[in-house]
Design an enzyme around this catalytic site. Sequence first.
Site, PDB file in Angstrom:
ATOM      1  N   GLN A   1       0.842  -1.194   0.000  1.00  0.00           N
ATOM      2  CA  GLN A   1       0.000   0.000   0.000  1.00  0.00           C
ATOM      3  C   GLN A   1       0.882   1.252   0.000  1.00  0.00           C
ATOM      4  OE1 GLN A   1      -3.537  -0.652   2.932  1.00  0.00           O
ATOM      5  NE2 GLN A   1      -1.915  -2.052   3.561  1.00  0.00           N
TER       6      GLN A   1
ATOM      7  N   THR B   1       0.371  -2.735   8.641  1.00  0.00           N
ATOM      8  CA  THR B   1      -0.846  -2.075   8.167  1.00  0.00           C
ATOM      9  C   THR B   1      -1.937  -2.149   9.234  1.00  0.00           C
ATOM     10  OG1 THR B   1      -2.553  -1.972   6.452  1.00  0.00           O
ATOM     11  CG2 THR B   1      -1.661  -4.158   6.948  1.00  0.00           C
TER      12      THR B   1
ATOM     13  N   HIS C   1      -1.487   1.333  -4.285  1.00  0.00           N
ATOM     14  CA  HIS C   1      -1.851   2.752  -4.146  1.00  0.00           C
ATOM     15  C   HIS C   1      -0.943   3.672  -4.950  1.00  0.00           C
ATOM     16  CE1 HIS C   1      -3.879   1.563  -0.082  1.00  0.00           C
ATOM     17  NE2 HIS C   1      -4.566   1.173  -1.120  1.00  0.00           N
TER      18      HIS C   1
ATOM     19  N   CYS D   1       2.910  19.648 -17.294  1.00  0.00           N
ATOM     20  CA  CYS D   1       3.375  18.689 -18.309  1.00  0.00           C
ATOM     21  C   CYS D   1       3.877  19.476 -19.513  1.00  0.00           C
ATOM     22  CB  CYS D   1       2.193  17.809 -18.708  1.00  0.00           C
ATOM     23  SG  CYS D   1       2.528  16.655 -20.040  1.00  0.00           S
TER      24      CYS D   1
HETATM   25  N1  APR Z   1       6.499  -2.103  12.379  1.00  0.00           N
HETATM   26  C1  APR Z   1       5.310  -2.684  12.027  1.00  0.00           C
HETATM   27  N2  APR Z   1       4.116  -2.045  12.097  1.00  0.00           N
HETATM   28  C2  APR Z   1       4.133  -0.780  12.587  1.00  0.00           C
HETATM   29  C3  APR Z   1       5.314  -0.127  12.994  1.00  0.00           C
HETATM   30  C4  APR Z   1       6.538  -0.847  12.879  1.00  0.00           C
HETATM   31  N3  APR Z   1       7.698  -0.299  13.240  1.00  0.00           N
HETATM   32  N4  APR Z   1       4.989   1.121  13.443  1.00  0.00           N
HETATM   33  C5  APR Z   1       3.628   1.234  13.311  1.00  0.00           C
HETATM   34  N5  APR Z   1       3.125   0.089  12.814  1.00  0.00           N
HETATM   35  C6  APR Z   1       1.730  -0.230  12.490  1.00  0.00           C
HETATM   36  C7  APR Z   1       0.700   0.556  13.283  1.00  0.00           C
HETATM   37  O1  APR Z   1       0.397  -0.078  14.505  1.00  0.00           O
HETATM   38  C8  APR Z   1      -0.498   0.565  12.332  1.00  0.00           C
HETATM   39  O2  APR Z   1      -1.320  -0.559  12.561  1.00  0.00           O
HETATM   40  O3  APR Z   1       1.533   0.131  11.149  1.00  0.00           O
HETATM   41  C9  APR Z   1       0.155   0.423  10.948  1.00  0.00           C
HETATM   42  C10 APR Z   1       0.060   1.665  10.077  1.00  0.00           C
HETATM   43  O4  APR Z   1      -1.290   1.845   9.765  1.00  0.00           O
HETATM   44  P1  APR Z   1      -1.765   3.098   8.887  1.00  0.00           P
HETATM   45  O5  APR Z   1      -1.104   4.313   9.367  1.00  0.00           O
HETATM   46  O6  APR Z   1      -3.256   3.039   8.866  1.00  0.00           O
HETATM   47  O7  APR Z   1      -1.153   2.780   7.437  1.00  0.00           O
HETATM   48  P2  APR Z   1      -1.710   1.792   6.323  1.00  0.00           P
HETATM   49  O8  APR Z   1      -2.381   0.622   6.919  1.00  0.00           O
HETATM   50  O9  APR Z   1      -0.594   1.534   5.392  1.00  0.00           O
HETATM   51  O10 APR Z   1      -2.785   2.730   5.592  1.00  0.00           O
HETATM   52  C11 APR Z   1      -3.444   2.221   4.466  1.00  0.00           C
HETATM   53  O11 APR Z   1      -4.458   4.366   4.056  1.00  0.00           O
HETATM   54  O12 APR Z   1      -4.140   6.600   4.223  1.00  0.00           O
HETATM   55  C12 APR Z   1      -4.244   5.567   3.332  1.00  0.00           C
HETATM   56  O13 APR Z   1      -3.336   5.335   1.155  1.00  0.00           O
HETATM   57  C13 APR Z   1      -2.975   5.384   2.503  1.00  0.00           C
HETATM   58  O14 APR Z   1      -1.839   3.339   1.903  1.00  0.00           O
HETATM   59  C14 APR Z   1      -2.442   4.038   2.963  1.00  0.00           C
HETATM   60  C15 APR Z   1      -3.680   3.337   3.464  1.00  0.00           C
END
Ligand code: APR
Length: 230
Positions: free
Chosen positions: A97, A183, A115, A143
């Site tokens: 993502q 995630t 994404h 562009c």
């Molecule tokens: N190692 C593993 N996981 C971690 C770490 C780490 N060091 N630090 C934080 N996390 C976890 C958090 O606990 C959380 O569950 O990573 C996760 C990040 O979640 P989000 O911030 O929601 O990111 P993500 O899941 O990638 O978001 C999905 O949402 O905003 C949109 O397009 C954007 O691709 C993104 C999508």
Amino acid sequence: MQAAANLLKSAANVAVLTGAGVSAESGIPTFRSNGGYWQKHRFEDLATPQAFARDPKFVWTWYEERRRAIAEAKPNAGHLALTELEKAMPVFTLITQNVDGLHDLAGSKNIIKLHGDIWTVRCMNCGEERVDRSRLEDLPPRCHCGGMLRPGVVWFGEMLPHGALERATAAVRAADILIVAGTSAKVYPAAGLIPLAAKVIEINPEETPFSDEVTISLRGKSAEILPQLL
Ligand code: APR
């Protein structure tokens, strides 16, 4: 941990789904955990086509700030462990993502970017898409056809890149194991891939909506846990 390593040892086909947490230890903020982007900003103002139509300069200023920060970041031990796992596995698919390109920089090959990519720009007029890692001075950038360029990422409410979800779904269905790392598993359709997997190893310092359903849920940071799984 040992149980997860044993599962991996017996696998021949592995898929991995990563999120912003995998890049956290490279100094890039996540979106929803402490200090995350969506704790400081409204995604409606920065990551929707409507926001871009309303104020492209404001949106581009934020994306250019992120590009500059990502340009300084290095892949961490978590990214590198996934590159090693890809070399060791007969079949391996990395579904991300993340738009930061750190998996590419770490040497991962078979990557599906759900994404998009922050290093890609796309013309709103002629549709031309190209990689541009330069420092963008004049915002919004233009562009050569005169059209306005937009970041090559997927905004809320937009379709994923053509074929990406279909390829990711096929890879997860075919895999012996899906590793889900970094995630919050709150954004769909990406999170919808998790229940499709035969077995799931989740890596996250915090619980997610799937933690009770996965085969093994490992509490911790991906740059610490992924290398241990190899
Ligand atoms: N190692 C593993 N996981 C971690 C770490 C780490 N060091 N630090 C934080 N996390 C976890 C958090 O606990 C959380 O569950 O990573 C996760 C990040 O979640 P989000 O911030 O929601 O990111 P993500 O899941 O990638 O978001 C999905 O949402 O905003 C949109 O397009 C954007 O691709 C993104 C999508």
